[in-house]
Design an enzyme around this catalytic site. Structure first.
Site, PDB file in Angstrom:
ATOM      1  N   ASP A   1      41.762 -33.471  92.633  1.00 43.24           N
ATOM      2  CA  ASP A   1      40.852 -34.620  92.660  1.00 43.24           C
ATOM      3  C   ASP A   1      39.484 -34.241  92.118  1.00 43.24           C
ATOM      4  OD1 ASP A   1      40.662 -33.037  95.084  1.00 43.24           O
ATOM      5  OD2 ASP A   1      39.322 -34.569  95.894  1.00 43.24           O
TER       6      ASP A   1
ATOM      7  N   GLU B   1      40.324 -32.756  98.251  1.00 41.63           N
ATOM      8  CA  GLU B   1      39.441 -31.643  98.626  1.00 41.63           C
ATOM      9  C   GLU B   1      37.996 -32.092  98.652  1.00 41.63           C
ATOM     10  OE1 GLU B   1      36.722 -28.266  98.147  1.00 41.63           O
ATOM     11  OE2 GLU B   1      37.032 -29.939  96.765  1.00 41.63           O
TER      12      GLU B   1
END
Length: 425
Positions: A108, A173
């Site tokens: 991400d 994350e």
């Protein structure tokens, strides 16, 4: 430039690192706008799964049970709205008697922000010499590419591993670590883990934590022409803000040597302030949100208590807030600190691998002033450090970029670290 004496297996695997494939793969991955919580984040997990399958790895691609994970007492928090999260692990099939190693990266990326500050589309990679510019290049698709390149080179060399090496590609994350948390909860563990976050060639053996807070400051609304009859929430927030600055100074008075290079190792920052809903009204509420740095080894509960006490003391000293106190709540990402145990051989393993492929000295160890998945892996009893391509100072900025040559160096170092870490037959 490799100057070390290498085994035949190591030399063969290093020779198999494909530099042109690294460049192509980076361009492919950064073109997917995998912003945290978006559909493209899930799309990229499926793209990566196909890459792992082509390497004949044992692939586990699964849809995470979000309600179950959110209900767990150890849930690390999240900020971005999401309806799904996909986990992805690819591991070697041969299981011998050697140790197990994880190479980990998150897929991400943060949103691009103000598009006017970018040169072109943030998700259309722009190549300038050896550098690739785009959102996610540095943080951390370069690290994901280095992992894939290292695994591909080891497979191409025909090396037979005594232990098991796995790639963990995780989501979320950037807003707390849901992906890593779910991956570990599924039972994907190992003896050691290398997270390929951008470290500029250094060894990050510790991470400070970061806790997201929300402060609500009440006021009393009235018409702007009679502001003296009301209490502006903006005005009464100011002493609270000054108290937070004093708290930051106290919490940074004594720091761990791993954090000594940073002017403020454990920052306390207010990121958003919202107040008022009409220009000619005195605002009756101010909401401030920010992040509190957690010291290495500090219990997050103690850090929360310090900030809550700081706000309470500021309220007690103010005539209005004394009877209308501000409230503190904790939401979003909740990152504890984490660190590799002092003297653990993982640092020497990765450091020597880097030195051997660069012909230079072993890189130094330091801590990072931000939270990451390191604390989740180390908290699960897995020796973990961060080592990867890119300069973290460029992450999250419109200048985000990474040099392909850095990815190549890290991929080669990961090859050596993996072969030596899990052993070969």
């Amino acid at each position: 430039m490799v100057t070390a004496s290498l085994s035949n297996v190591e030399a063969s695997a290093l020779a198999a690192v494909d530099e042109s494939a690294i460049a192509r793969l980076l361009l492919e991955l950064v073109a997917v706008p995998s912003v945290t919580g978006s559909a493209a984040e899930s799309e990229l997990q499926h793209v990566l799964a196909r890459h792992l399958e082509r390497m004949d790895l044992d692939v586990d691609l699964w849809s995470m049970d979000l309600p179950e994970l959110r209900a767990h007492p150890g849930f690390p928090g999240c900020e971005a709205p999401r309806t799904e999260a996909w986990g992805l692990v690819g591991g070697t099939r041969h299981l011998g008697d050697g140790p197990s190693l994880v190479l980990q990266g998150h897929v991400d990326v943060v949103p691009p922000g103000d598009l006017a500050q970018w040169e072109g589309d943030p998700f259309r990679p722009r190549v300038v010499g050896d550098a690739v510019h785009a959102r996610g290049t540095c943080d951390m698709k370069a690290g994901v590419v280095a992992i894939l390149a290292a695994l591909a080179a080891i497979r191409e060399s025909g090396a037979r591993l005594r232990g098991r090496v796995s790639a963990h590609f995780v989501v979320s994350e950037e807003d707390g670590g849901l992906g890593a948390f779910g991956t570990l909860r599924r039972g994907h563990t190992a003896d050691a883990c290398i997270i390929a976050e951008p470290t500029g060639g250094a060894l990050m053996t510790a991470n400070a934590g970061a806790l997201t807070f929300r402060i609500e400051v009440p006021g009393r609304a009235t018409h702007g022409s009679t502001r003296y009859a009301g209490v502006s929430a903006i005005d009464v927030y100011l002493p609270v803000h000054r108290a937070l600055a004093r708290l930051e100074a106290r919490r940074n008075a004594d720091t761990d040597p791993l954090m000594s290079e940073y002017p403020i190792p454990y920052p306390l920052s207010v990121g958003t302030v919202h107040s008022g809903d009409w220009a000619s009204s005195v605002p009756d509420l101010l909401v401030a949100e920010g992040r509190l740095g957690v010291r290495l080894g500090e219990d997050p509960a103690r850090a929360r208590a310090e900030l809550e006490a700081c706000v309470a003391e500021a309220c007690a000293a103010d005539p209005w807030l004394r009877s209308h106190p501000a409230t503190v709540t904790w939401s979003g990402g909740q990152f504890a600190s984490g660190r590799l145990p002092a003297g653990h051989p993982l640092a020497a393993l990765v450091g020597d691998a880097h030195a051997d492929v660069t012909g230079g000295p072993r890189p130094g160890e330091r801590g990072a002033p931000y939270g990451s998945d390191l604390r989740l892996y180390s908290g699960a009893g897995i020796a973990t450090l961060q080592y990867g391509p890119g300069d973290v100072r460029l992450a999250h900025s419109p200048q985000e970029q990474v040099r392909v040559s850095e990815i190549v160096t890290v991929a080669r170092a990961l090859v050596l670290a993996t072969l030596r870490g899990v052993g070969t037959e």
